[in-house]
Write an enzyme that holds these catalytic residues in place. Structure first.
Site, PDB file in Angstrom:
ATOM      1  CB  CYS A   1      -0.485   2.549   3.931  1.00  0.00           C
ATOM      2  SG  CYS A   1      -1.914   1.951   3.306  1.00  0.00           S
ATOM      3  CG  ASP A   2       3.173   1.179   4.304  1.00  0.00           C
ATOM      4  OD1 ASP A   2       2.750   1.758   5.324  1.00  0.00           O
ATOM      5  OD2 ASP A   2       3.050   0.146   3.822  1.00  0.00           O
TER       6      ASP A   2
ATOM      7  CB  CYS B   1      -1.135   0.066   1.434  1.00  0.00           C
ATOM      8  SG  CYS B   1      -1.775   1.491   1.473  1.00  0.00           S
TER       9      CYS B   1
END
Ligand code: NAP
Length: 309
Positions: free
Chosen positions: A134-135, A131
């Site tokens: 997300c990261d 992701c």
């Protein structure tokens, strides 16, 4: 006893929740381990009707949940541990607690597919991620070369997003043409920070001994040539696997593990319906999942009305 239990709070589950809540059925809606579903890991959703400027995936799902709760849906953070579809009412165990329900809508979505190569599992969250939203902004990825694997819309979206952080983004794809929609493919190939590496597979993630990603081993699938590409992060975006394992043996699954969809979102068990990515290997869009959730809700309502008649 519940009238309706809905498993999943992605687009399918929350749309089913809005419809069954508005039918005064007070559905119990279970989030599973990923409240809001996969869309919460997307940045801007540009193709959901009604949002010409695009809408943030997390915001869209938060709004859908608020809409469902406004009409009486009971959204609960919880995971279904077991289910007995042969019982009437249907029996579930949710985080250790038994629950009975007259109807069940399964909108359990799908999870990320893995490459299954050496080093991938060992270095997950140490540079291997599924992701970018997300990261991607994490410190180890800043101004470093990054690798995205895949050739679909997800891979293109992740690659474009990562150009904000990485020094260069290599897009490794096993063929020489992208599967992504034309608009996304064109945007990706026009981005000067994205370097496609065609006809190639990641065969190993380095370096397990160092405890972080330092590079990937590549194999050219046409020539057989092997090489090492230094990078600080590997973003895997090669599609999804449906979350249907819990129902194996109780409901029909196809060879890829997706629910076999009957007419009207029905399954072989009366009162049990499926909707969204867990039952759709073809379209897999937020709007089609929402449509399936709507249809499942209407069918559940009709089934309950028939029982009560
Ligand atoms: P996808 O369309 O199934 O693409 C998966 C990609 O990964 C394909 O290019 C595939 O290669 C490759 N792949 C699969 N298994 C692999 C393996 N073991 N090793 C290496 N490569 C592998 O999945 P997706 O990109 O996640 O998209 C899923 C659905 O969501 C699609 O319908 C897509 O349109 C939609 N989506 C839409 C948006 C948007 O509109 N904003 C964003 C994301 C996703 P091949 O091409 O060779 O099969």
């Amino acid at each position: 006893m519940e009238n309706v239990v809905i498993i999943g709070t992605g687009c399918a589950g929350l749309t089913a929740a809005i419809y069954t809540a508005r039918a005064n059925l007070a559905p119990l809606v279970l989030t599973g381990i990923m409240p809001g579903g996969l869309l919460t890991t997307t940045s801007i959703v540009e193709n959901f009707p009604g949002f010409p400027e695009g809408v943030d995936g997390y915001e869209l799902m938060t709004r859908m949940q608020a809409q469902a709760e406004k009409f009486g849906a009971k959204v609960k953070f919880g995971t279904v541990e077991s289910v007995d579809l042969s019982a009437k009412p249907i029996r579930l165990v949710i985080d250790g607690d038994p629950v009975e329900t007259r109807t069940l809508i399964i909108a359990s979505g799908a999870g990320h597919k893995h490459l299954d190569v050496p080093g991938e599992h060992e270095l997950e969250k140490k540079g291997v991620t599924y992701c970018a939203t997300c990261d991607g902004a994490l410190a180890p990825f800043r101004n470093q070369p990054l690798v995205v694997v895949g050739g679909g819309d997800s891979a293109c979206e992740e690659a474009n997003f990562l150009t904000r952080f990485g020094s260069v983004v290599y897009l490794v794809h096993r063929r020489d043409a992208l599967r992504a929609s034309k608009i996304m493919a064109d945007r990706t190939l026009a981005n000067p920070k994205i370097k496609p590496i065609w006809d190639s597979a990641v065969t190993e993630v380095l370096d397990v001994a160092a405890g972080k990603v330092t590079g990937v081993k590549l194999k050219n699938l046409k020539t057989g040539e092997e090489s090492v590409l230094p990078c600080a992060g590997l973003f895997v975006a090669i599609g999804h696997v449906p979350n249907t394992q819990l129902f194996k043996g109780q409901l029909a699954l196809d060879e890829a593990g997706y629910f076999v969809l009957g007419k009207g979102m029905a399954t072989t068990v009366p009162g049990v319906y499926v909707a969204g990515d867990c039952a759709d290997s073809v379209y897999r869009q937020a709007i089609t999942a929402a449509g399936m959730g709507c249809a499942a809700a209407i069918e559940a309502e009709r089934y309950l009305a028939g029982l009560d008649a």
